[in-house]
Design a protein around this motif. Structure first.
Motif, PDB file in Angstrom:
ATOM      1  N   SER A 105       8.127   4.364  -6.754  1.00  0.00           N
ATOM      2  CA  SER A 105       7.665   5.285  -7.786  1.00  0.00           C
ATOM      3  C   SER A 105       6.144   5.243  -7.945  1.00  0.00           C
ATOM      4  N   TYR A 106       5.622   6.318  -8.507  1.00  0.00           N
ATOM      5  CA  TYR A 106       4.182   6.418  -8.761  1.00  0.00           C
ATOM      6  C   TYR A 106       3.736   5.320  -9.725  1.00  0.00           C
ATOM      7  N   GLU A 107       4.540   5.057 -10.740  1.00  0.00           N
ATOM      8  CA  GLU A 107       4.182   4.029 -11.725  1.00  0.00           C
ATOM      9  C   GLU A 107       4.111   2.646 -11.085  1.00  0.00           C
ATOM     10  N   ALA A 108       5.047   2.334 -10.199  1.00  0.00           N
ATOM     11  CA  ALA A 108       5.037   1.025  -9.546  1.00  0.00           C
ATOM     12  C   ALA A 108       3.830   0.867  -8.634  1.00  0.00           C
ATOM     13  N   GLN A 109       3.470   1.938  -7.921  1.00  0.00           N
ATOM     14  CA  GLN A 109       2.316   1.864  -7.030  1.00  0.00           C
ATOM     15  C   GLN A 109       1.024   1.703  -7.822  1.00  0.00           C
ATOM     16  N   MET A 110       0.911   2.400  -8.936  1.00  0.00           N
ATOM     17  CA  MET A 110      -0.278   2.254  -9.771  1.00  0.00           C
ATOM     18  C   MET A 110      -0.360   0.852 -10.376  1.00  0.00           C
ATOM     19  N   ALA A 111       0.787   0.284 -10.734  1.00  0.00           N
ATOM     20  CA  ALA A 111       0.806  -1.075 -11.278  1.00  0.00           C
ATOM     21  C   ALA A 111       0.351  -2.080 -10.226  1.00  0.00           C
ATOM     22  N   ARG A 112       0.773  -1.887  -8.974  1.00  0.00           N
ATOM     23  CA  ARG A 112       0.347  -2.794  -7.905  1.00  0.00           C
ATOM     24  C   ARG A 112      -1.154  -2.675  -7.658  1.00  0.00           C
ATOM     25  N   ARG A 113      -1.675  -1.454  -7.713  1.00  0.00           N
ATOM     26  CA  ARG A 113      -3.129  -1.271  -7.544  1.00  0.00           C
ATOM     27  C   ARG A 113      -3.892  -1.959  -8.673  1.00  0.00           C
ATOM     28  N   ALA A 114      -3.374  -1.847  -9.891  1.00  0.00           N
ATOM     29  CA  ALA A 114      -4.046  -2.473 -11.033  1.00  0.00           C
ATOM     30  C   ALA A 114      -4.067  -3.994 -10.879  1.00  0.00           C
ATOM     31  N   GLU A 115      -2.977  -4.578 -10.365  1.00  0.00           N
ATOM     32  CA  GLU A 115      -2.939  -6.022 -10.156  1.00  0.00           C
ATOM     33  C   GLU A 115      -3.960  -6.454  -9.110  1.00  0.00           C
ATOM     34  N   ILE A 116      -4.075  -5.678  -8.051  1.00  0.00           N
ATOM     35  CA  ILE A 116      -5.040  -6.012  -6.992  1.00  0.00           C
ATOM     36  C   ILE A 116      -6.465  -5.915  -7.522  1.00  0.00           C
ATOM     37  N   GLU A 117      -6.749  -4.842  -8.276  1.00  0.00           N
ATOM     38  CA  GLU A 117      -8.092  -4.653  -8.815  1.00  0.00           C
ATOM     39  C   GLU A 117      -8.446  -5.762  -9.806  1.00  0.00           C
ATOM     40  N   GLN A 118      -7.459  -6.192 -10.590  1.00  0.00           N
ATOM     41  CA  GLN A 118      -7.709  -7.264 -11.550  1.00  0.00           C
ATOM     42  C   GLN A 118      -7.947  -8.596 -10.833  1.00  0.00           C
ATOM     43  N   ALA A 119      -7.231  -8.819  -9.734  1.00  0.00           N
ATOM     44  CA  ALA A 119      -7.385 -10.072  -9.008  1.00  0.00           C
ATOM     45  C   ALA A 119      -8.691 -10.129  -8.218  1.00  0.00           C
ATOM     46  N   THR A 120      -9.105  -8.982  -7.646  1.00  0.00           N
ATOM     47  CA  THR A 120     -10.317  -8.959  -6.815  1.00  0.00           C
ATOM     48  C   THR A 120     -11.571  -8.615  -7.596  1.00  0.00           C
ATOM     49  N   GLY A 121     -11.414  -7.982  -8.739  1.00  0.00           N
ATOM     50  CA  GLY A 121     -12.564  -7.599  -9.539  1.00  0.00           C
ATOM     51  C   GLY A 121     -13.273  -6.357  -9.055  1.00  0.00           C
ATOM     52  N   ARG A 122     -12.671  -5.615  -8.144  1.00  0.00           N
ATOM     53  CA  ARG A 122     -13.280  -4.374  -7.651  1.00  0.00           C
ATOM     54  C   ARG A 122     -12.176  -3.359  -7.359  1.00  0.00           C
ATOM     55  N   PRO A 123     -12.494  -2.076  -7.388  1.00  0.00           N
ATOM     56  CA  PRO A 123     -11.462  -1.048  -7.188  1.00  0.00           C
ATOM     57  C   PRO A 123     -10.908  -1.058  -5.767  1.00  0.00           C
ATOM     58  N   VAL A 124      -9.663  -0.638  -5.639  1.00  0.00           N
ATOM     59  CA  VAL A 124      -9.026  -0.557  -4.332  1.00  0.00           C
ATOM     60  C   VAL A 124      -9.614   0.606  -3.547  1.00  0.00           C
ATOM     61  N   ARG A 125      -9.958   0.353  -2.291  1.00  0.00           N
ATOM     62  CA  ARG A 125     -10.518   1.415  -1.460  1.00  0.00           C
ATOM     63  C   ARG A 125      -9.426   2.365  -1.001  1.00  0.00           C
TER      64      ARG A 125
END
Length: 463
Positions: free
Chosen positions: A202-222
């Motif tokens: 789902s779109y919501e699950a993919q956005m949640a995974r992106r948010a977790e990555i961005e929070q862990a790395t401190g920068r937006p997903v490319r």
């Protein structure tokens, strides 16, 4: 007939070759399930059963009932079965019980090929072919149909329980009626599988995974931001009640309920890796298959390593084209469309150059290219890093050299005849086992017997 079985067939018959090969194999895993003291029920020799299955698959015979019949009527089968006649249930049980061991025969046969010096893995070809599963397309059910069948099954069970209670006149029902139906449990499992896949994609699950990555790395997903209505968020809509692991796959002749059988072959058409997947697309299998190929060659004792890999457009992706450790030759599109693809790529490069020169606005360029402004900015960043050519242009340039054309021409000749020999000559265009693990075991046995047949024919020509 002659009094001895050894006189029934000529010396160069395939049966003798199979028997010689089986004697060279390590069958300890097949013997592990039998008592060493000889106590228990009578059993057929596992070596004979392995040889029987290997020979049967070599000649395209996979039905346990037909194998049973041919052990009585066919001279070659009688020779390999030592004039015994195992029934179809015994053959089917042996194949199911030793599923992993039969899959392991692929590696052992590959080791024989390596010792014979017939493996030349410098250049390998990878491709997939669709094989029908032992399931009907009519057994597919949507989530709504599964839910309706669960309710209908529950209602039927309740009605049966009420009738039993009325007839018996007891408050406590028999155990068989107190338990929920096994069919209902299976339908519920399929429904939960479809729902879980829908939630994961789902779109919501993919956005949640992106948010977790961005929070862990401190920068937006490319990369491109997910779109709410993108096709990548669409999950599988149907599940098969007969073989839940099988999928509805598109072929040239229409849709079939089946599996995607992957294979990697050498220029001499020896299969050095074989896997079964239920993914309709070939691209995700590229990296795992190349890794499996390297591991198989290492275990087989091969002295040569993979240098080049050729694949058709079904395997085209950025990760596959840039796979480390090998030189890839993957067509970025169908052969008849390569010229048009090259023209479009050149036009895009020229448009990006005009953007950098200030002649074209980014929004106008995005509309002309049919992409978003974010994608335009990404392409411009790639150019500023010193690589003005895109991946497609680079691959087209690699394929357009005399060496590239010569290498890519070997793709079809290396792997297409393998599928032709299996599906047409041996009439194996479907899988008789159900489930991914069982289907993978059967596909490995099919490709192992393909290699054995090639070894036998080479032995015949050099004798």
């Amino acid at each position: 007939m002659p009094p001895s079985l050894a006189d029934w067939l000529p010396e160069d018959h395939l049966v003798w070759f199979v028997l010689d090969v089986v004697t060279e194999l390590d069958l300890s895993v097949f013997l592990a399930g039998y008592r060493p003291d000889g106590r228990g029920g009578a059993a057929y020799d596992p070596a004979m059963m392995v040889a029987l299955l290997v020979y049967a698959y070599s000649v395209g015979e996979r039905s346990s009932r037909r194998i049973e019949r041919r052990c009585v009527e066919d001279v070659a089968f009688r020779v390999i079965a030592v004039n015994q006649a195992p029934d179809h249930a015994t053959i089917a049980r042996f194949r199911a019980t030793h599923e992993r061991a039969l899959a392991g025969l692929f590696a052992q046969v590959l080791a024989l090929c390596a010792r014979a010096g017939v493996l030349r893995p410098g250049l390998v070809a990878i491709d997939g072919t669709k094989l029908a599963a032992n399931a009907s397309r009519d057994a597919n059910r949507t989530a709504e149909q599964l839910a309706a069948e669960i309710l209908a099954e529950a209602a039927a069970t309740d009605a049966a329980e009420d009738e039993q209670a009325r007839v018996v006149g007891e408050a406590e029902l028999p155990e068989g009626l107190r338990r929920r139906s096994g069919r209902r449990e299976r339908l519920r499992g399929l429904l939960e599988e479809l729902q879980a896949e829908a939630e994961e994609k789902s779109y919501e699950a993919q956005m949640a995974r992106r948010a977790e990555i961005e929070q862990a790395t401190g920068r937006p997903v490319r990369g491109r931001r997910p779109s709410l209505h993108a096709a990548t968020h669409r999950s599988r809509r149907q599940a098969n009640t007969t073989d839940p692991d099988s999928r509805l796959l598109k072929t040239k002749g229409g849709y079939i309920q089946g599996y995607n059988a992957q294979a990697v072959t050498t220029e001499d058409q020896f299969v050095i890796a074989a896997e079964v997947t239920n993914n309709a697309h070939d691209a995700p299998s590229f990296e795992p298959m190349i890794a499996a190929t390297k591991e198989n060659l290492r275990r087989a004792g091969g002295q040569k390593r993979i240098r080049r890999v050729v694949a058709d457009a079904g395997y085209w992706s950025e990760d596959n084209a840039n796979l480390a450790g090998v030189e890839t030759f993957i067509a970025p599109g169908r052969t008849r469309n390569l010229g048009r693809i090259a023209e479009q790529d050149n036009e895009r490069s020229e448009l990006l150059a005009r953007i950098e020169a200030g002649e074209v606005d980014k929004n106008d360029a995005a509309g002309a290219l049919g992409v978003t402004r974010t994608r335009v900015n990404q392409l411009l960043r790639l150019r500023r890093r010193g690589d003005p050519t895109t991946l497609t242009t680079a691959m087209m340039a690699r394929l357009d050299t005399p060496q590239g054309r010569c290498i890519y021409k070997k793709r079809a000749a290396s792997i297409e005849p393998v599928f032709g020999q299996i599906k047409h000559n041996r009439r194996i265009d479907s899988l008789s086992r159900r489930g991914t693990s069982a289907a993978d075991s059967e596909w490995k046995l099919i490709t192992a017997t393909h290699n054995l047949l090639k070894l036998w024919r080479l032995a015949m020509t050099t004798a």
